[in-house]
Design a protein around this motif. Structure first.
Motif, PDB file in Angstrom:
ATOM      1  N   ASP A  20      11.466  10.639  -0.535  1.00  0.00           N
ATOM      2  CA  ASP A  20      10.464  10.813   0.500  1.00  0.00           C
ATOM      3  C   ASP A  20       9.077  11.069  -0.083  1.00  0.00           C
ATOM      4  OD1 ASP A  20      12.689  12.596   2.750  1.00  0.00           O
ATOM      5  OD2 ASP A  20      12.479  10.466   2.337  1.00  0.00           O
ATOM      6  N   THR A  21       9.013  11.628  -1.294  1.00  0.00           N
ATOM      7  CA  THR A  21       7.728  11.920  -1.907  1.00  0.00           C
ATOM      8  C   THR A  21       7.431  10.989  -3.080  1.00  0.00           C
ATOM      9  OG1 THR A  21       8.747  13.590  -3.316  1.00  0.00           O
ATOM     10  CG2 THR A  21       7.821  14.340  -1.214  1.00  0.00           C
ATOM     11  N   THR A  22       8.264   9.987  -3.280  1.00  0.00           N
ATOM     12  CA  THR A  22       8.066   9.042  -4.373  1.00  0.00           C
ATOM     13  C   THR A  22       6.812   8.223  -4.117  1.00  0.00           C
ATOM     14  OG1 THR A  22      10.429   8.900  -4.741  1.00  0.00           O
ATOM     15  CG2 THR A  22       9.111   7.106  -5.599  1.00  0.00           C
ATOM     16  N   ARG A  23       6.099   7.960  -5.174  1.00  0.00           N
ATOM     17  CA  ARG A  23       4.893   7.147  -5.064  1.00  0.00           C
ATOM     18  C   ARG A  23       5.276   5.684  -5.253  1.00  0.00           C
ATOM     19  NH1 ARG A  23       0.210   9.903  -5.342  1.00  0.00           N
ATOM     20  NH2 ARG A  23      -0.887   8.288  -6.490  1.00  0.00           N
ATOM     21  N   ASN A  24       5.042   4.893  -4.223  1.00  0.00           N
ATOM     22  CA  ASN A  24       5.351   3.468  -4.238  1.00  0.00           C
ATOM     23  C   ASN A  24       4.112   2.696  -3.806  1.00  0.00           C
ATOM     24  OD1 ASN A  24       8.226   3.556  -4.801  1.00  0.00           O
ATOM     25  ND2 ASN A  24       8.431   4.475  -2.783  1.00  0.00           N
ATOM     26  N   SER A  25       4.148   1.402  -4.048  1.00  0.00           N
ATOM     27  CA  SER A  25       3.108   0.534  -3.492  1.00  0.00           C
ATOM     28  C   SER A  25       3.497   0.190  -2.064  1.00  0.00           C
ATOM     29  CB  SER A  25       2.986  -0.746  -4.322  1.00  0.00           C
ATOM     30  OG  SER A  25       2.538  -0.446  -5.616  1.00  0.00           O
ATOM     31  N   TYR A  26       2.497  -0.092  -1.260  1.00  0.00           N
ATOM     32  CA  TYR A  26       2.721  -0.458   0.134  1.00  0.00           C
ATOM     33  C   TYR A  26       1.829  -1.630   0.477  1.00  0.00           C
ATOM     34  CZ  TYR A  26       5.280   3.851   0.597  1.00  0.00           C
ATOM     35  OH  TYR A  26       6.213   4.832   0.434  1.00  0.00           O
ATOM     36  N   ILE A  27       2.242  -2.370   1.486  1.00  0.00           N
ATOM     37  CA  ILE A  27       1.403  -3.439   2.008  1.00  0.00           C
ATOM     38  C   ILE A  27       1.038  -3.064   3.442  1.00  0.00           C
ATOM     39  CG2 ILE A  27       3.353  -4.860   2.751  1.00  0.00           C
ATOM     40  CD1 ILE A  27       1.647  -7.310   1.968  1.00  0.00           C
ATOM     41  N   GLY A  28      -0.237  -3.139   3.725  1.00  0.00           N
ATOM     42  CA  GLY A  28      -0.716  -2.918   5.079  1.00  0.00           C
ATOM     43  C   GLY A  28      -0.992  -4.269   5.702  1.00  0.00           C
ATOM     44  N   ILE A  29      -0.477  -4.477   6.882  1.00  0.00           N
ATOM     45  CA  ILE A  29      -0.686  -5.742   7.585  1.00  0.00           C
ATOM     46  C   ILE A  29      -1.541  -5.462   8.824  1.00  0.00           C
ATOM     47  CG2 ILE A  29       0.425  -7.675   8.779  1.00  0.00           C
ATOM     48  CD1 ILE A  29       2.900  -7.069   6.977  1.00  0.00           C
ATOM     49  N   LEU A  30      -2.628  -6.180   8.936  1.00  0.00           N
ATOM     50  CA  LEU A  30      -3.551  -6.021  10.060  1.00  0.00           C
ATOM     51  C   LEU A  30      -3.537  -7.271  10.923  1.00  0.00           C
ATOM     52  CD1 LEU A  30      -6.496  -4.556   7.986  1.00  0.00           C
ATOM     53  CD2 LEU A  30      -5.232  -3.329   9.754  1.00  0.00           C
ATOM     54  N   THR A  31      -3.433  -7.072  12.214  1.00  0.00           N
ATOM     55  CA  THR A  31      -3.538  -8.183  13.166  1.00  0.00           C
ATOM     56  C   THR A  31      -4.550  -7.805  14.242  1.00  0.00           C
ATOM     57  OG1 THR A  31      -1.653  -7.323  14.425  1.00  0.00           O
ATOM     58  CG2 THR A  31      -1.192  -9.043  12.801  1.00  0.00           C
ATOM     59  N   LEU A  32      -5.230  -8.800  14.762  1.00  0.00           N
ATOM     60  CA  LEU A  32      -6.159  -8.547  15.859  1.00  0.00           C
ATOM     61  C   LEU A  32      -5.380  -8.224  17.125  1.00  0.00           C
ATOM     62  CD1 LEU A  32      -8.705 -11.467  15.333  1.00  0.00           C
ATOM     63  CD2 LEU A  32      -9.097  -9.026  14.891  1.00  0.00           C
ATOM     64  N   THR A  33      -5.894  -7.285  17.904  1.00  0.00           N
ATOM     65  CA  THR A  33      -5.292  -7.029  19.213  1.00  0.00           C
ATOM     66  C   THR A  33      -5.593  -8.256  20.089  1.00  0.00           C
ATOM     67  OG1 THR A  33      -7.258  -5.817  19.918  1.00  0.00           O
ATOM     68  CG2 THR A  33      -5.432  -4.513  19.014  1.00  0.00           C
ATOM     69  N   PRO A  34      -4.794  -8.495  21.106  1.00  0.00           N
ATOM     70  CA  PRO A  34      -4.952  -9.724  21.901  1.00  0.00           C
ATOM     71  C   PRO A  34      -6.374  -9.975  22.421  1.00  0.00           C
ATOM     72  CG  PRO A  34      -2.871  -8.694  22.432  1.00  0.00           C
ATOM     73  CD  PRO A  34      -3.603  -7.735  21.519  1.00  0.00           C
ATOM     74  N   PHE A  35      -7.067  -8.953  22.867  1.00  0.00           N
ATOM     75  CA  PHE A  35      -8.423  -9.120  23.399  1.00  0.00           C
ATOM     76  C   PHE A  35      -9.349  -9.759  22.367  1.00  0.00           C
ATOM     77  CE2 PHE A  35     -12.752  -7.560  24.167  1.00  0.00           C
ATOM     78  CZ  PHE A  35     -12.939  -7.949  25.489  1.00  0.00           C
ATOM     79  N   TYR A  36      -9.197  -9.363  21.108  1.00  0.00           N
ATOM     80  CA  TYR A  36     -10.093  -9.835  20.047  1.00  0.00           C
ATOM     81  C   TYR A  36      -9.643 -11.146  19.414  1.00  0.00           C
ATOM     82  CZ  TYR A  36     -12.529  -5.507  20.680  1.00  0.00           C
ATOM     83  OH  TYR A  36     -13.259  -4.487  21.238  1.00  0.00           O
ATOM     84  N   GLN A  37      -8.590 -11.722  19.918  1.00  0.00           N
ATOM     85  CA  GLN A  37      -8.180 -13.037  19.451  1.00  0.00           C
ATOM     86  C   GLN A  37      -9.018 -14.136  20.095  1.00  0.00           C
ATOM     87  OE1 GLN A  37      -3.928 -13.197  20.045  1.00  0.00           O
ATOM     88  NE2 GLN A  37      -3.587 -11.523  18.604  1.00  0.00           N
ATOM     89  N   THR A  38      -9.832 -13.767  21.058  1.00  0.00           N
ATOM     90  CA  THR A  38     -10.773 -14.690  21.699  1.00  0.00           C
ATOM     91  C   THR A  38     -12.165 -14.374  21.172  1.00  0.00           C
ATOM     92  OG1 THR A  38      -9.394 -14.777  23.678  1.00  0.00           O
ATOM     93  CG2 THR A  38     -11.704 -15.479  23.925  1.00  0.00           C
TER      94      THR A  38
END
Length: 124
Positions: A20-38
């Motif tokens: 639980d306290t181990t240091r690992n790499s992570y990937i953050g994935i970002l997507t636009l909310t539907p309103f901002y897809q226009t």
């Protein structure tokens, strides 16, 4: 035999709690909310939030918190459009804090999720 099972169970339990306290790499994935897809829904104020988002990512890269950040080169309304952030070794809690405190996420322009990530090959 019971004592052996108990010892194994305790060892596994300790190993899991240590992870639980181990240091690992992570990937953050970002997507636009539907309103901002226009594209026509964007305002100048939204653009300022994205500017703060970009500047924050640049600062995190300079200080060694993230390896890289970018987005796929697709239109905003494309279903496969996303951005990613590779977060260098840290705790899951810190990786989530990095992503969920992003100005664009806080402004609900983007949604974020965080997944554990193993860097298998890297240019040195």
């Amino acid at each position: 035999m019971k004592s052996l099972v108990c010892i194994l169970f305790c060892a596994v339990s300790l190993g899991l709690s240590a992870q639980d306290t181990t240091r690992n790499s992570y990937i953050g994935i970002l997507t636009l909310t539907p309103f901002y897809q226009t594209d026509s829904n964007w305002t100048d104020a939204d653009g300022e939030v994205i500017g703060a988002h970009f500047m924050r990512l640049q600062e995190m890269a300079k200080s060694g918190i993230i390896e890289l950040a970018g987005r796929v080169n697709l239109p905003s309304d494309h279903p496969d459009m996303f951005g990613l952030v590779i977060i260098l070794p840290t705790t899951k809690e810190e990786a989530e804090k990095i992503m969920f405190e992003d100005p664009a996420v806080k402004a609900k322009i983007m949604q974020a999720k965080v997944l554990p990530f193993n860097i298998a090959v890297q240019k040195k």
